[in-house]
Scaffold this motif. Sequence first.
Motif, PDB file in Angstrom:
ATOM      1  N   ARG A   1       0.825  -1.192   0.000  1.00  0.00           N
ATOM      2  CA  ARG A   1       0.000   0.000   0.000  1.00  0.00           C
ATOM      3  C   ARG A   1       0.872   1.260   0.000  1.00  0.00           C
ATOM      4  N   ARG A   2       1.921   1.247   0.793  1.00  0.00           N
ATOM      5  CA  ARG A   2       2.795   2.407   0.868  1.00  0.00           C
ATOM      6  C   ARG A   2       3.538   2.628  -0.434  1.00  0.00           C
TER       7      ARG A   2
ATOM      8  N   TYR B   1       1.183   4.021  -2.888  1.00  0.00           N
ATOM      9  CA  TYR B   1       0.910   5.425  -2.585  1.00  0.00           C
ATOM     10  C   TYR B   1       1.991   6.323  -3.162  1.00  0.00           C
TER      11      TYR B   1
ATOM     12  N   GLU C   1      -4.802  -1.114  -4.630  1.00  0.00           N
ATOM     13  CA  GLU C   1      -5.285  -1.695  -3.373  1.00  0.00           C
ATOM     14  C   GLU C   1      -6.710  -2.238  -3.460  1.00  0.00           C
TER      15      GLU C   1
ATOM     16  N   TYR D   1       0.990  15.624   3.112  1.00  0.00           N
ATOM     17  CA  TYR D   1       1.661  14.341   2.911  1.00  0.00           C
ATOM     18  C   TYR D   1       2.268  13.847   4.210  1.00  0.00           C
TER      19      TYR D   1
ATOM     20  N   GLY E   1       7.859   6.906   9.622  1.00  0.00           N
ATOM     21  CA  GLY E   1       6.433   6.956   9.948  1.00  0.00           C
ATOM     22  C   GLY E   1       6.128   6.208  11.234  1.00  0.00           C
TER      23      GLY E   1
ATOM     24  N   ASP F   1       3.945   4.157  11.862  1.00  0.00           N
ATOM     25  CA  ASP F   1       3.622   2.740  11.728  1.00  0.00           C
ATOM     26  C   ASP F   1       4.865   1.921  11.404  1.00  0.00           C
ATOM     27  N   ASP F   2       6.007   2.606  11.382  1.00  0.00           N
ATOM     28  CA  ASP F   2       7.289   1.916  11.310  1.00  0.00           C
ATOM     29  C   ASP F   2       7.413   1.087  10.035  1.00  0.00           C
TER      30      ASP F   2
ATOM     31  N   LEU G   1      10.702   4.723   5.791  1.00  0.00           N
ATOM     32  CA  LEU G   1      11.684   5.758   6.101  1.00  0.00           C
ATOM     33  C   LEU G   1      11.679   6.717   4.919  1.00  0.00           C
TER      34      LEU G   1
ATOM     35  N   ARG H   1       1.040   5.664  18.783  1.00  0.00           N
ATOM     36  CA  ARG H   1       0.911   5.387  17.344  1.00  0.00           C
ATOM     37  C   ARG H   1      -0.558   5.184  17.002  1.00  0.00           C
TER      38      ARG H   1
ATOM     39  N   SER I   1      -3.182   4.418  13.808  1.00  0.00           N
ATOM     40  CA  SER I   1      -3.254   4.025  12.396  1.00  0.00           C
ATOM     41  C   SER I   1      -4.684   4.048  11.894  1.00  0.00           C
TER      42      SER I   1
ATOM     43  N   ARG J   1      -5.395   6.528   5.474  1.00  0.00           N
ATOM     44  CA  ARG J   1      -5.205   7.932   5.097  1.00  0.00           C
ATOM     45  C   ARG J   1      -5.239   8.926   6.255  1.00  0.00           C
TER      46      ARG J   1
ATOM     47  N   GLY K   1      -2.980  10.075   8.020  1.00  0.00           N
ATOM     48  CA  GLY K   1      -1.847  10.996   8.022  1.00  0.00           C
ATOM     49  C   GLY K   1      -2.072  12.232   7.177  1.00  0.00           C
ATOM     50  N   SER K   2      -2.904  12.115   6.153  1.00  0.00           N
ATOM     51  CA  SER K   2      -3.128  13.286   5.310  1.00  0.00           C
ATOM     52  C   SER K   2      -4.497  13.893   5.597  1.00  0.00           C
TER      53      SER K   2
ATOM     54  N   SER L   1       4.742  13.044  14.056  1.00  0.00           N
ATOM     55  CA  SER L   1       4.977  12.839  12.641  1.00  0.00           C
ATOM     56  C   SER L   1       3.755  12.175  12.036  1.00  0.00           C
TER      57      SER L   1
ATOM     58  N   SER M   1       2.280  10.333   8.658  1.00  0.00           N
ATOM     59  CA  SER M   1       2.534   9.796   7.331  1.00  0.00           C
ATOM     60  C   SER M   1       1.240   9.161   6.842  1.00  0.00           C
ATOM     61  N   VAL M   2       1.277   8.593   5.645  1.00  0.00           N
ATOM     62  CA  VAL M   2       0.039   8.183   4.977  1.00  0.00           C
ATOM     63  C   VAL M   2      -1.044   7.639   5.921  1.00  0.00           C
TER      64      VAL M   2
ATOM     65  N   SER N   1      -0.701   6.734   9.234  1.00  0.00           N
ATOM     66  CA  SER N   1      -0.444   6.724  10.670  1.00  0.00           C
ATOM     67  C   SER N   1       0.020   8.076  11.175  1.00  0.00           C
TER      68      SER N   1
END
Lengths: 432, 432
Positions: free
Chosen positions: A234-235, A238, A246, A325, A404, A406-407, A410, B297, B299, B302, B304-305, B328, B330-331, B333
């Motif tokens: 998914r990432r 994206y 997806e 983003y 991120g 969710d690890d 990077l 964390r 999750s 989407r 994150g945006s 931080s 991200s998508v 999370s």
Amino acid sequence: MGIKAVKFGGTSLCSAAQMKKAAEIVLADADRRVVVVSAPGKRSPQDEKITDLLYRCYEAPEGEEKVRLFERIRERFDEILSDLGISLDLSQEYETIWNTAGKFGGRDYFVSRGEYLCAKIFSGLLGYEFLDAADGIFFHEDGTFDDERTRETLSSLLARRNAVVIPGFYGKMPNDTIRTFPRGGSDITGAIAADAAGAYLYENFTDVSGFLLADPKIVDKSETVSIISYKELRRLSYMGASVLHEDAIFPVRRSGIPINIRNTDSPDDPGTMIVEKKDRLGTVSGIAGKKGYVLIRISRDRIGSDAAAARILSGIFERRRIPIYGDSHSVDSIGILVEARDIAGKRDYILNEICQCLEPEAVGLTDGLALICVVGERLCPAVPCAVFCALSELLERAQFIDLGADDIVLTVGIREAAFEQAVRKIYEKLSG
Amino acid sequence: MGIKAVKFGGTSLCSAAQMKKAAEIVLADADRRVVVVSAPGKRSPQDEKITDLLYRCYEAPEGEEKVRLFERIRERFDEILSDLGISLDLSQEYETIWNTAGKFGGRDYFVSRGEYLCAKIFSGLLGYEFLDAADGIFFHEDGTFDDERTRETLSSLLARRNAVVIPGFYGKMPNDTIRTFPRGGSDITGAIAADAAGAYLYENFTDVSGFLLADPKIVDKSETVSIISYKELRRLSYMGASVLHEDAIFPVRRSGIPINIRNTDSPDDPGTMIVEKKDRLGTVSGIAGKKGYVLIRISRDRIGSDAAAARILSGIFERRRIPIYGDSHSVDSIGILVEARDIAGKRDYILNEICQCLEPEAVGLTDGLALICVVGERLCPAVPCAVFCALSELLERAQFIDLGADDIVLTVGIREAAFEQAVRKIYEKLSG
């Protein structure tokens, strides 16, 4: 004996020769009993896909050109048939298609006939039963996929058959018209069929031996990724990596059916497995990236730990419907990463509003950022080391760095001009 | 001929021998004409600072103990005087202090007498004029520093004098009582005096040869940092590095006067220069860090945006007055870094509220994180490379990685258990 659902893409079925390869693959494994096909694709880079021809033919006004285009489509199929040497007469089908198109069958009906005819031929070649997607895949009134009705109907249709070929790409509306999934939707049909059949594996045969670690347009002869999780996929998707959409995943993901991306031209390659949970985490599943990002930097005493400021700031972007983003807050500064196209023409307004609402000491934009995303769940310590050593060797400063929450990704932001070179260097450090 | 404002800390003035060193330093440079002193500090680790004795004496109830403590203070000063061999009789001063303390002079008056007496002695030793801080440094009614009145008065007092010694730590309230700056406030007095004198340099003499690159409690024999910017200093101080308090900086920062942290015991060492703008960016000015962080964390597809989600989330922390150290997005999370102590006893409430307001797919806490901050404006590419290679060698996974938007701090979050080792390894890679 279990079931493998097998889907073949357009390139895997573009000619009789390709179809024979595909058929060999199916018949080599008795579990491959649910087959989903795309329409025949390009035989060469200059060639046209059947589906594209169908679109053009449908859009063409009544007349010579329309007739000529339909003729080309017929010829493609007839050529495949004659090259295969199987006795199957499609002339009745062609006539029905031509006539139905003229009688309000609709565009979706017409453009999905590539899959339909291809499934007819492939079922003949395999000796498998043809199962029309119109009989087992359904949409709601509003055009969204009718999961419940499809599961129920398709499961029972499949349960009563030993081996079938199903045309991808389309299904039926409640009013009995045909509707297509978005382009590339044969992948979805494959996933739906795998789910409905209770398959233990969904094999998606394409013209590549799985996903590549890096974009082949940037990195020559990139390694193939052997296993990737849904989250990682998914990432990558994206960030614009050309992987499975997806939507094409949820039916199998839900049932825990792994996907195996394989190569029709190289059927012994293990390809890429897409799974819910990788046995071994820490490795890189992909290096993706995009240009066209802007970092908005806002500085003020303690602004980073000021929840009110964060709330106000989010409000500014929310009201203007600008997707963020990513963003990072630290002691005295907030950085917000957006796509340049999303703030095109709105920069001054945004900066003004930020100044008025937050009275920052400084606001600035860093333009022309490219993001490189190194994707992998719980990346092992050697990965960031490799990434930053690559940048260090290129003397390229990361202007944005984020792992991120969710690890999985990077992300580093660098100058657009350094993008391709950095991707290559990072790939070099991470591969092999 | 310009002016250097010179401030000596308590250790630099703890004994006659130290005072002589300090005096030598002052007299070695004719520009050192504005001198600010702390109260005599500890002569050995077991010793007590004059200021601490004054606090204890003030708090002690009337009686033998109080008298005994005051006696100890007198003895310290008398011993310094006799060791210095200068003829200065402080007995009148002692009596005034003792009597005034008993007559509503107040605590701040009493505890600041260490600086007062020290300045008396040091001015005698130097042959410089004594200038009481009560005559030139002022507070507002509400206890905040009266910048305007101080600048005006102190500037004109200094302009009319060739060379002065000013006691640090205190000033005068509008009602003529004495008020102290927070502990360590002699640094502030020094900065105020440097500013008012129009000094071109503020030399802050301590017992170390400047700031160390890493915490000496973790790294043996750390390198000294030769130059550091105000911004960098602030970030290090925020992470608990024992550097100058930021309140002690603003008067000189505003006037563009650099600060030079130097060592009384090693006066030839160049020490650390604190400047507004470093000539050369990219190098590391400090490695700081702290334990006790928690990463929350969150999750969701989407998220994150999703600016609305960010706004709602900030609201949750704002209402509970929980400072966010960093976050931080991200998508899919959002990660929020807070200090464990700030959410002590509130964890369940926060997680519940997040679940109710945002309906995330998952919320989790990663406890026991230590943050390591590598500080330096526009860190050069070799720095993150060194940091992550250090962690890689330790097989220690960074669970949080962020480069602040102001491009000054690279923060990595690791397990608390690995903190000291990681700091040492990172130091090793970055130093030399």
